[in-house]
Scaffold this active site. Sequence first.
Site, PDB file in Angstrom:
ATOM      1  N   GLU A   1      -4.169  -0.203  -7.189  1.00 56.34           N
ATOM      2  CA  GLU A   1      -4.953   0.906  -6.633  1.00 56.34           C
ATOM      3  C   GLU A   1      -5.627   1.660  -7.791  1.00 56.34           C
ATOM      4  OE1 GLU A   1      -1.742   1.005  -2.986  1.00 56.34           O
ATOM      5  OE2 GLU A   1      -1.943   2.794  -4.233  1.00 56.34           O
TER       6      GLU A   1
ATOM      7  N   GLU B   1      -4.917   9.281  -0.393  1.00 55.47           N
ATOM      8  CA  GLU B   1      -5.343   7.886  -0.262  1.00 55.47           C
ATOM      9  C   GLU B   1      -6.863   7.804  -0.325  1.00 55.47           C
ATOM     10  OE1 GLU B   1      -3.343   5.280   0.003  1.00 55.47           O
ATOM     11  OE2 GLU B   1      -1.408   6.119   0.638  1.00 55.47           O
TER      12      GLU B   1
END
Length: 376
Positions: free
Chosen positions: A171, A337
């Site tokens: 990520e 997120e």
Amino acid sequence: MSITISSTFDAGNIEVVNIENHEKIQLKIRKDTNSDFLQWFYFRMQGVKEQSCKLNIINAGDAAYPEGWESYQARASYDREIWFQIPTKYDGKTLSMEFTPEFDSVYIAYFAPFSYEQHLDLVNNAQHSSLCTLESIGETTEGRPIDFLRIGDEDKTKKNLWVIARQHPGETMAEWFMLGLISRLLDEENATSVSLLKKANLYLVPNMNIDGSILGNLRVNAKGVNLNREWATPSIENSPEVFYVKQKMKEIGMDFNLDVHGDEGLPYVFISGIEGIPSFNQKLSELTDSFMQNWKRINPDLQDEFGYPKNKPGEANLMICSKNLGEEFKCLSQTLEMPFKQNDNIPDSIFGWSAERSIKLGESLPSTMLSIVDNL
Ligand SMILES: [Zn+2]
């Protein structure tokens, strides 16, 4: 000229199955170290100038989040600075990219990579500021330092604000976010940052999972451990990254925590809160709400219409970082997120969600922190 594909570099990940025909290239994503997760890919293709290439990742259906391939566009770059989207399709099994490169050498990745060299530059440049100190607070399972930044004067009467990122190494948008956050915090000509540091000390871990990042993993460290399930019982043996950071948190204290991630599935920027922890109360509820309302006004890339379902009271998984720390320190603690896909809220057809947008979101966090710091 024949085609070559390589991934033997920092964060590289691909296995070549067949490259005899440039219109039928077959590839596989390698599994994360000591784990069955797979999704991150990053490789270099050469000998492809003006050739129409069709690349097929034939094990895409075995990925950790197959729904992550729906409406997803892979990223490509000639210089590893500008990463643009290339036409990508998923048929439920194979992820196919069609692309005619302009140059002989091109890089293709799941998302704009953030290398270990970039990480070292980030933390070493930060220490040049008189506001910031850099220290190693322990070693990863492969013996690399866990870099920790302190920003502020350590005045004990101030609030202690923590931001950690990239527990899940694939990520990479999480570390791009930290780049933006750190540059804003260290900008002594920025009134917001100066004002925030009058009220708070900032404690930052820009990359929680250094080994996994270098290994080209999506989700785990070198031992195959998902760090974001280790917060209740971290160990030096299997999850030193969490063990040492949590030890430091207990030593310093915490009034705010943000844990920064990317989400494979949802095409939005969103926050996951701590509604389900035992200590959730009216004050935390109001803080959660005002933090969201303020941040989305400051940076409308963030939204609260789409996200994970909120946990019911008492149903939070306390092995997860934000929930564990919210309970331990009885403070506002959240997971941010960002998408691998597009931000459908404010789409960009050329770049999708990008390193640049992640940096700008990071730059916008100090304003939001300043708006709530007195209430923490
Ligand atoms: Zn994550």
